[in-house]
Scaffold this motif. Structure first.
Motif, PDB file in Angstrom:
ATOM      1  N   HIS A 108      51.117  43.537  32.963  1.00  0.00           N
ATOM      2  CA  HIS A 108      51.887  42.345  32.445  1.00  0.00           C
ATOM      3  C   HIS A 108      51.419  41.614  31.496  1.00  0.00           C
ATOM      4  N   GLY A 109      52.402  40.848  30.729  1.00  0.00           N
ATOM      5  CA  GLY A 109      52.237  40.245  29.591  1.00  0.00           C
ATOM      6  C   GLY A 109      51.192  38.837  29.748  1.00  0.00           C
ATOM      7  N   GLN A 110      51.028  38.380  31.145  1.00  0.00           N
ATOM      8  CA  GLN A 110      50.274  37.278  31.341  1.00  0.00           C
ATOM      9  C   GLN A 110      48.868  37.679  31.925  1.00  0.00           C
ATOM     10  N   ASN A 111      48.429  38.730  31.972  1.00  0.00           N
ATOM     11  CA  ASN A 111      47.274  39.227  32.418  1.00  0.00           C
ATOM     12  C   ASN A 111      46.204  39.146  31.336  1.00  0.00           C
ATOM     13  N   LYS A 112      45.515  38.289  31.447  1.00  0.00           N
ATOM     14  CA  LYS A 112      44.527  38.028  30.614  1.00  0.00           C
ATOM     15  C   LYS A 112      42.995  38.470  30.774  1.00  0.00           C
ATOM     16  N   THR A 113      42.764  39.404  31.826  1.00  0.00           N
ATOM     17  CA  THR A 113      41.517  39.929  32.072  1.00  0.00           C
ATOM     18  C   THR A 113      41.765  41.314  31.732  1.00  0.00           C
ATOM     19  N   VAL A 278      58.267  59.514  43.667  1.00  0.00           N
ATOM     20  CA  VAL A 278      58.141  58.739  44.822  1.00  0.00           C
ATOM     21  C   VAL A 278      56.729  58.073  44.933  1.00  0.00           C
ATOM     22  N   PRO A 279      56.360  57.216  44.199  1.00  0.00           N
ATOM     23  CA  PRO A 279      55.032  56.853  43.972  1.00  0.00           C
ATOM     24  C   PRO A 279      55.045  55.542  45.273  1.00  0.00           C
ATOM     25  N   ARG A 280      53.874  55.290  45.619  1.00  0.00           N
ATOM     26  CA  ARG A 280      53.734  54.137  46.524  1.00  0.00           C
ATOM     27  C   ARG A 280      52.765  53.104  45.743  1.00  0.00           C
ATOM     28  N   ILE A 281      52.942  51.888  45.783  1.00  0.00           N
ATOM     29  CA  ILE A 281      52.279  50.911  45.158  1.00  0.00           C
ATOM     30  C   ILE A 281      50.596  51.049  45.226  1.00  0.00           C
ATOM     31  N   GLN A 282      49.876  50.943  44.403  1.00  0.00           N
ATOM     32  CA  GLN A 282      48.457  50.968  44.730  1.00  0.00           C
ATOM     33  C   GLN A 282      47.764  49.918  44.037  1.00  0.00           C
ATOM     34  N   PRO A 283      46.378  49.657  44.466  1.00  0.00           N
ATOM     35  CA  PRO A 283      45.717  48.478  44.128  1.00  0.00           C
ATOM     36  C   PRO A 283      45.575  48.586  42.383  1.00  0.00           C
ATOM     37  N   ALA A 284      45.300  47.724  41.576  1.00  0.00           N
ATOM     38  CA  ALA A 284      44.976  47.710  40.377  1.00  0.00           C
ATOM     39  C   ALA A 284      44.397  46.481  39.960  1.00  0.00           C
ATOM     40  N   ASP A 285      44.122  46.139  38.548  1.00  0.00           N
ATOM     41  CA  ASP A 285      43.244  45.190  38.024  1.00  0.00           C
ATOM     42  C   ASP A 285      43.684  43.731  38.785  1.00  0.00           C
ATOM     43  N   ASP A 286      44.826  43.240  38.678  1.00  0.00           N
ATOM     44  CA  ASP A 286      45.080  42.030  39.390  1.00  0.00           C
ATOM     45  C   ASP A 286      46.279  42.389  40.318  1.00  0.00           C
ATOM     46  N   ILE A 287      46.325  43.498  40.995  1.00  0.00           N
ATOM     47  CA  ILE A 287      47.382  43.736  41.838  1.00  0.00           C
ATOM     48  C   ILE A 287      46.919  44.059  43.170  1.00  0.00           C
ATOM     49  N   ASP A 288      47.224  43.353  43.942  1.00  0.00           N
ATOM     50  CA  ASP A 288      46.758  43.750  45.482  1.00  0.00           C
ATOM     51  C   ASP A 288      48.151  43.989  46.360  1.00  0.00           C
ATOM     52  N   PRO A 289      48.138  45.391  46.954  1.00  0.00           N
ATOM     53  CA  PRO A 289      49.443  45.677  47.452  1.00  0.00           C
ATOM     54  C   PRO A 289      49.710  44.933  48.675  1.00  0.00           C
ATOM     55  N   ASN A 290      48.789  44.471  49.052  1.00  0.00           N
ATOM     56  CA  ASN A 290      48.848  43.424  50.721  1.00  0.00           C
ATOM     57  C   ASN A 290      49.893  42.296  50.281  1.00  0.00           C
ATOM     58  N   ASP A 355      36.150  58.313  29.994  1.00  0.00           N
ATOM     59  CA  ASP A 355      36.375  59.003  30.932  1.00  0.00           C
ATOM     60  C   ASP A 355      35.861  58.457  32.443  1.00  0.00           C
ATOM     61  N   GLY A 356      37.018  58.173  33.234  1.00  0.00           N
ATOM     62  CA  GLY A 356      36.824  57.893  34.313  1.00  0.00           C
ATOM     63  C   GLY A 356      36.601  56.314  34.409  1.00  0.00           C
ATOM     64  N   ASN A 357      36.421  55.602  33.293  1.00  0.00           N
ATOM     65  CA  ASN A 357      36.414  54.103  33.277  1.00  0.00           C
ATOM     66  C   ASN A 357      37.756  53.558  33.679  1.00  0.00           C
ATOM     67  N   GLU A 358      37.902  52.799  34.715  1.00  0.00           N
ATOM     68  CA  GLU A 358      39.118  52.062  35.307  1.00  0.00           C
ATOM     69  C   GLU A 358      39.506  50.702  34.861  1.00  0.00           C
ATOM     70  N   ASP A 359      38.622  50.183  33.921  1.00  0.00           N
ATOM     71  CA  ASP A 359      38.749  48.775  33.410  1.00  0.00           C
ATOM     72  C   ASP A 359      40.502  48.519  32.904  1.00  0.00           C
ATOM     73  N   ASN A 360      40.903  49.381  32.617  1.00  0.00           N
ATOM     74  CA  ASN A 360      42.271  49.326  31.833  1.00  0.00           C
ATOM     75  C   ASN A 360      43.211  50.223  32.419  1.00  0.00           C
TER      76      ASN A 360
END
Length: 474
Positions: A108-113, A278-290, A355-360
């Motif tokens: 998303h556009g406001q994610n600065k990290t 049929v994806p389910r929401i998963q954790p990501a950089d600034d996203i917490d499924p909770n 390869d395997g780097n999940e930073d982005n």
């Protein structure tokens, strides 16, 4: 107030909130109505599908013995339409620049990290060669929505680049595209670029929730986004892929909305969705499924897959590496016919130091196995891993494809082509163990091809592949 109209071009009418809420009430009220549930199951056994209300009654069923019948029927229909073939693909992320405000996506556009990156055409070549060296033949292009960094011209140039990369025996034979909703003119350009399936996730069908989750950017326009598939069809694309992100709203609302959208495409264009994801929401950089209070249990997730398979038996169903090996194994039996393997959700994630780097990464993976490991796993369960893209090249798309599938006639085409593409993989890319396992599977599955003439042609194609020819199909 808008009224429900499956053929309408207005999103508020073909995805009608009142109809969805009435359907939820109806399903809950009939969760123990054995006669109604049995009647719906008997209709479903004819393999012609169900409407959203009938399917939701099955999803709502709380009778243990009838739930077992629902799962058994899903298994039977999966086998009737798709047998034991599993199509494999990989996502290729071109750019994570995005101007939208989707609160569930780290792009998303406001994610600065998150590090922003866009692949050059030379970098795309490197990525595609790495994917070809794994054995992939089918890609799904992914890109954020950004008119400056990711204009349609960039997407078209990237598709042209990908189709023209030949490395050893490698070639990407079909590029599916998952980009933001756009205009009829741009869809026509994508069609002319010979894409396979156009994929667009709705994320959530609940208009109010959709608008709350999309605070800014072009994607905030619910109607424009929801009506995109109709514009894509008008632009000449007749293989369309639907998807929601389970966990953003109640699974009941999303399940019904997804099937209503499928019904709309069929009623309006005489072509239902080529795929349903049929994806389910998963954790990501600034996203917490909770942060989202609509989590979906594994048990209900399995039932959703089963009920979609029953309601839309003709459609391909996709589950990605968001899900674990264990969950994907269970879902394959209930309806899934396409999976990704050896995937990365990062921009520039294949075959390099990244390869395997999940930073982005757009989301965390739950299944980190290599493509070779996934293929041998499928073989161990008697599935046929398939890299087939023949239907696109033979003009078997849209209504033509649907008519073949609905008459249960795709097996005489898909099974032979699955075997020949697996033979290619075994010779060109497989580990020693996977190669031996694949050869045993091919020999065994040849005997189950019902047509003697098709079997003879398949044996001939397999011989030619062993002699060095490639890309042979029926």
């Amino acid at each position: 107030m808008a009224k429900y109209d499956v053929k309408s071009s207005d999103a508020s009418e073909f995805i009608n909130d009142a109809e969805i809420l009435e359907t939820i009430d109806y399903g809950r009220a009939n969760s123990h109505n054995r006669k109604l549930i049995i009647d719906i199951l008997n209709k479903a056994k004819k393999a012609r599908g169900l409407n959203h209300r009938e399917a939701f009654v099955l999803l709502s069923c709380e009778e243990d013995d009838l739930n077992e019948e629902i799962f058994n029927l899903a298994r039977e229909l999966k086998h009737k339409f798709y047998a034991n073939r599993i199509v494999l693909f990989a996502p290729l992320y071109l750019s994570n620049y995005c101007v939208n405000g989707c609160s569930y996506c780290p792009f998303h556009g406001q994610n600065k990290t998150i590090p922003r990156r866009k692949l050059s055409q030379d970098e795309i070549r490197e990525q595609v060669i790495a994917l070809q060296d794994q054995g992939h033949k089918r890609l799904a292009l992914e890109a954020g929505e950004d008119p400056i960094h990711n204009p349609i011209e960039y997407i078209l140039e990237s598709i042209h680049t990908i189709y023209n990369i030949k490395h050893k025996n490698g070639a990407i034979r079909r590029v599916n595209v998952n980009i933001a909703a756009t205009t009829v003119e741009n869809y026509r350009k994508l069609h002319e670029a010979e894409i396979g399936t156009y994929i667009l996730f709705q994320e959530t069908y609940n208009k109010k929730n959709y608008e709350d989750l999309h605070k800014f950017g072009p994607k905030a326009n619910y109607a424009y986004h929801t009506e995109a598939m109709d514009r894509a069809f008008e632009g000449g694309i007749d293989d369309l892929g639907l998807g929601v992100l389970y966990g953003l709203d109640s699974y009941e609302y999303e399940f019904i909305g997804q099937l209503m959208h499928a019904e709309h495409l069929e009623a309006k264009n005489n072509v239902g969705p080529h795929t349903i994801s049929v994806p389910r929401i998963q954790p990501a950089d600034d996203i917490d499924p909770n942060d989202f209070d609509n989590s979906l249990s594994d048990e209900m997730f399995e039932k959703i897959v089963a009920c979609i398979r029953i309601a839309a038996p003709y459609t391909g169903m996709i589950v990605s590496t968001r899900e674990s090996q264990e969950m994907r194994e269970r879902l394959l039996e209930l309806g899934i016919s396409q999976i990704s393997g050896g995937s990365r959700t990062t921009v520039g994630g294949y075959g390099s130091e990244d390869d395997g780097n999940e930073d982005n990464a757009q989301f965390e993976l739950s299944d980190h196995r290599s493509l070779d490991e996934v293929i041998d796993w499928l073989i161990s369960m008697d599935h046929i891993p398939s890299f087939c893209t023949a239907c696109y090249r033979k003009g078997r798309t849209g209504e033509v494809f649907m008519s073949i599938v609905k008459e249960h006639g795709i097996g005489n085409i898909c099974q032979p082509n699955a075997l020949t593409t697996l033979e290619e993989y075994a010779i060109d890319y497989a580990s020693d163990k996977t190669r031996l396992d694949a050869e045993r599977l091919i020999e065994r599955e040849l005997m189950s091809i019902p047509s003697e003439e098709v079997r003879r042609k398949t044996v001939e194609n397999l011989r030619k592949i062993k002699e060095g020819q490639r890309d042979l199909y029926i």
